[in-house]
Design an enzyme around this catalytic site. Structure first.
Site, PDB file in Angstrom:
ATOM      1  CG  LEU A   4      -5.980  -0.117   1.990  1.00  0.00           C
ATOM      2  CD1 LEU A   4      -6.594   1.051   2.228  1.00  0.00           C
ATOM      3  CD2 LEU A   4      -6.033  -1.082   3.089  1.00  0.00           C
ATOM      4  CG  HIS A  50      -0.534   3.589  13.457  1.00  0.00           C
ATOM      5  ND1 HIS A  50      -1.782   3.858  13.960  1.00  0.00           N
ATOM      6  CD2 HIS A  50      -0.573   3.538  12.126  1.00  0.00           C
ATOM      7  CE1 HIS A  50      -2.826   4.222  12.922  1.00  0.00           C
ATOM      8  NE2 HIS A  50      -2.027   3.726  11.676  1.00  0.00           N
ATOM      9  CD  GLU A 105      -3.817  -4.843   5.214  1.00  0.00           C
ATOM     10  OE1 GLU A 105      -5.183  -5.303   5.023  1.00  0.00           O
ATOM     11  OE2 GLU A 105      -3.552  -3.449   5.055  1.00  0.00           O
ATOM     12  CD  GLN A 148       0.223   2.181   4.660  1.00  0.00           C
ATOM     13  OE1 GLN A 148      -0.692   2.360   5.066  1.00  0.00           O
ATOM     14  NE2 GLN A 148       0.611   2.689   3.292  1.00  0.00           N
ATOM     15  CG  PHE A 149       1.450   1.155  10.174  1.00  0.00           C
ATOM     16  CD1 PHE A 149       2.505   1.786  10.968  1.00  0.00           C
ATOM     17  CD2 PHE A 149       0.732   1.794   9.014  1.00  0.00           C
ATOM     18  CE1 PHE A 149       2.703   3.186  10.712  1.00  0.00           C
ATOM     19  CE2 PHE A 149       1.075   2.933   8.896  1.00  0.00           C
ATOM     20  CZ  PHE A 149       1.989   3.655   9.555  1.00  0.00           C
ATOM     21  CD  GLU A 173      -2.468  -1.655   2.501  1.00  0.00           C
ATOM     22  OE1 GLU A 173      -2.115  -0.864   3.590  1.00  0.00           O
ATOM     23  OE2 GLU A 173      -2.791  -2.705   2.659  1.00  0.00           O
TER      24      GLU A 173
END
Ligand SMILES: Cc1ncc(C[n+]2csc(CCOP(=O)(O)OP(=O)(O)O)c2C)c(N)n1
Lengths: 351, 336
Positions: free
Chosen positions: A51, A121, A53, A75-76, A27
């Site tokens: 988007l 996050h 995963e 992304q995280f 992403e």
């Protein structure tokens, strides 16, 4: 000196030029952004994915089946959890097919606290990743290791989980990456995308050289003989600081950067504990069924009669998340003072 | 065993197929049915822990295998299958004894060395990705091989198969999304074999969509629902869809209506169900009526395969189980 995000970017550039990496994706990984932490700016082989995963991990597996050496990004790490059964498949494909298929793929994902990332996050992934057999799992604590580990990961025949301590992504290194220019402002001019419209921008890559940090090899970053501290990722530089402070107080601590969580460098850890008789494991994932607990078990089982004190684990609190407020984050995961204190106490402990 | 010659366009679009091909399809359908019945028998006699397989899907799965471009690497077709694909493997020319070995979890099991359930094929030299038990994951994986094939050029395609209930999983949606990205549409044939069942749950209580193939429309994916119980229709529709994917390098979604002739798996008894269409029985009636094969010829064929597989099962019975220390083998690939 380059920071870790730049080091990863340079390693990926080296990999797309020389190691047959054809897909670096996830992403916002491709242009215009080049990754939320800028680690994939300016690379030739990047592309933006939907988007999704599960789609990212699944596609990486398929690309690896077709021999393409993908580097996929989540992304995280907070968002990798809905892919766990695909990660298990990536880890078991070679074994389940009795050695028929292998998956040369890298999954990179930023982990951990340190940027006030609140509940979603700040997750760590090392405890969960080390529950999934068949992967090699690495986590650098400085830019040079980040570079060398990525180069090794991109040459693996097996899936590699590359955990990026996000608190360290902007921290500059102390050692030069082979080929990195002397002046860090020059490096930035060469490889950092400009703010604003960057559609016409092209990076100017330095003449990077190969450099390997072998998977499975830890490193003694401070020598000492009274107490051993084993860590990786965000908490590693804190352990170094704590050891340096204690040295001024006459306590000699040996600091080991594990660098690879699986398969980990037990020989290095064992030799150090045999010398010091005391060990503290430090990481920031939640402390129940933590990877450090495995290391403690092995320490007790194999080194019990060499120990001068019980092995200790300093890890994240077993709470559902890391709260946003400063006080909440600091209370949830190990900080410098916690490590210094734990080491002090352990060094003073007598049978 | 010779491969059937591929028909040209006119022949492919005619109402039936040439005699040689009909006989060939029938041959593999019988062999596949006999194989599955042997596997069930092995299970019932205690020569295996679990059975799952594809009796009832032969009319679709045989043409699929016959039409695949067999081989290793990007120029050949990749198959990401689920656990009902034995007929496709046999159509590709696989020896049935491998499936018996996997049933008996012997060390000689060519797909998993005694590690996995029956019907969990894997054969890298033919681009057969390992079948794994979690439903629908293959739909998330298949776009990866298709993407590599798209970049490579040529006419190799990726084929993914699974059941109807599994399309409720997000991975099915992932497959539609990733196959039809405007940035990079993929040469992938997305197949759903619809037997209208999950394990015990029927589709009508869970699925509001009229047809599963309708879901392709939202992504501008060419889609079709076909009668997977008719091997002639299956051959023609598959041929057309595969030609499209091969030449256009774009996705196609095919839903094939099929039967489940022995229930879900051994967990539900693995007994013959009489109230579903038996594609083999229907095909044989047609072949007899059209004078392609006689009843005697077809019975002789079935008897021959039955004997062959009984002999193979006896052979497998005495083969060694994997050694306990072999659990440590192949965790990692080394130095290839
Ligand atoms: C993710 C997952 N959930 C549940 C199961 C258990 N399970 C095995 S087969 C099955 C039904 C699958 O039905 P369908 O997708 O229609 O395929 P069919 O078996 O009918 O061909 C279920 C629920 C599983 N294997 N994987």
């Amino acid at each position: 000196m380059a920071n870790m995000a730049q080091a990863i970017r340079m390693a990926l550039h080296y990999a797309e030029e020389h190691l047959g990496v054809m897909d670096i994706f996830g992403e916002d990984v491709g242009p215009p952004l080049g990754g939320v932490f800028t680690a994939t700016q300016g690379l030739k082989r990047t592309w933006n994915s939907p988007l999704d995963e599960r789609g990212i991990i699944g596609t990486a597996i398929g690309l690896a089946m077709a021999g393409q050496r993908p580097v996929a990004e989540i992304q995280f790490a907070d968002y990798i959890y809905n892919t766990i059964d695909l990660l298990k498949i990536a880890g078991n494909t070679h074994w389940a097919s009795n050695g028929d298929w292998n998956l040369p793929m890298v999954v990179k994902t930023p982990v951990g606290s340190g940027i006030r990332g609140s509940i979603y996050h700040s997750h760590s992934f090392d405890a969960t990743a080390t529950h999934i057999p068949g992967w090699k799992i690495v986590m650098p604590s400085n830019p040079l290791d980040a570079y060398g580990l990525m180069l090794s990961a991109c040459q693996e025949l097996n899936p590699v989980m590359y955990l990026e301590p996000k608190a360290l992504l902007r921290v500059k290194g102390e050692e030069r990456i082979p080929g990195e220019p002397e002046d860090e402002r020059q490096l930035s001019k060469m490889i950092d995308a400009p703010l604003g419209d960057r559609s016409a921008w092209r990076p100017q890559w330095p003449a990077l050289e190969p450099y390997a940090v072998p998977i499975g090899k830890g490193k003694v970053v401070r020598e000492g003989d009274q107490v051993t501290v084993v860590s990786y990722g965000r908490t590693l530089p804190l352990c170094v600081k704590a050891a340096d402070t204690l040295r001024e107080q006459g306590v000699s601590a040996e600091v080991i950067d594990l660098r690879t969580l699986w398969p980990y460098d037990w020989d290095l850890v064992k030799a150090s504990i045999e010398k010091t008789g005391r060990v503290l494991y430090v990481n920031e994932d939640t402390e129940v069924t933590n990877f450090g607990e495995h290391l403690m078990r092995r320490t007790v089982e194999e080194l019990f009669y060499k120990l001068l004190a019980p092995p200790r684990l300093l890890a994240g609190k077993f709470v559902p998340g890391i709260g946003l407020a400063d006080a909440l984050e600091l209370a949830s995961v190990p900080q410098l003072a916690d490590i210094t204190q734990a080491l002090q106490k352990l060094a003073a402990e007598e049978p | 065993m010779s491969r059937p010659r591929l028909l040209n366009r006119e022949e492919a679009s005619s109402a039936t197929l040439d005699r040689e091909l009909l006989v060939r399809i029938h041959d593999v359908m019988v062999k596949a049915r006999v194989l599955e019945e042997r596997l069930i028998q092995m299970y019932k006699q205690g020569h295996g822990y679990f059975w799952i397989g594809g009796p009832g899907e032969e009319a679709f799965n045989v043409p699929l295998g016959l039409l695949m471009k067999k081989g290793q690497g990007l120029d050949s077709d990749y198959l990401h299958a689920h656990y009902r694909q034995s007929a496709t493997l046999l159509a590709l020319g696989e020896e049935p004894i491998g499936a018996l070995r996997q049933m008996k979890n012997t060390a000689t099991d060519p797909y998993s060395g005694g590690r996995n359930f029956a019907g969990h094929f894997s054969r890298r030299e033919w681009n057969i990705a390992p079948v794994s038990s979690p439903i629908e994951v293959q739909y998330a994986i298949a776009p990866g091989t298709a993407m590599a094939q798209k970049r490579h050029g040529g006419d190799g395609i990726t084929i993914v198969t699974g059941g109807d209930a599994g399309t409720a999983e997000g991975d099915f949606a992932s497959c539609l999304v990733w196959s039809s990205r405007p940035a990079n549409p993929l040469p992938i044939l997305i197949i759903v074999t619809n037997n209208k069942w999950g394990i015990s749950t029927t589709a009508d209580g869970q699925h509001g969509e009229t047809r599963i193939s309708d879901r392709g429309r939202a992504f501008n994916i060419r889609s079709k629902t076909i009668n997977g119980n008719d091997p002639v229709e299956a051959w023609r529709e598959l041929k057309e869809a595969m030609d499209y994917v091969r030449t256009e390098r774009k996705p196609f979604l095919m839903e094939a209506m099929v039967s489940r002739l022995y229930g879900h798996s051994s967990a539900s008894g693995a007994n013959f169900v009489a109230n579903e269409v038996d594609c083999l029985k229907e095909f044989e009636a047609k072949l007899e009526k059209d004078g392609v094969l006689t009843r005697e010829q077809m019975e002789a064929l079935r008897n021959r395969y039955t004997e062959e597989l009984a002999a193979a099962a006896r052979q497998v019975r005495d083969e060694p189980q994997p050694a306990p220390e072999s659990i440590w083998n192949h965790i990692y690939a080394e130095g290839k």
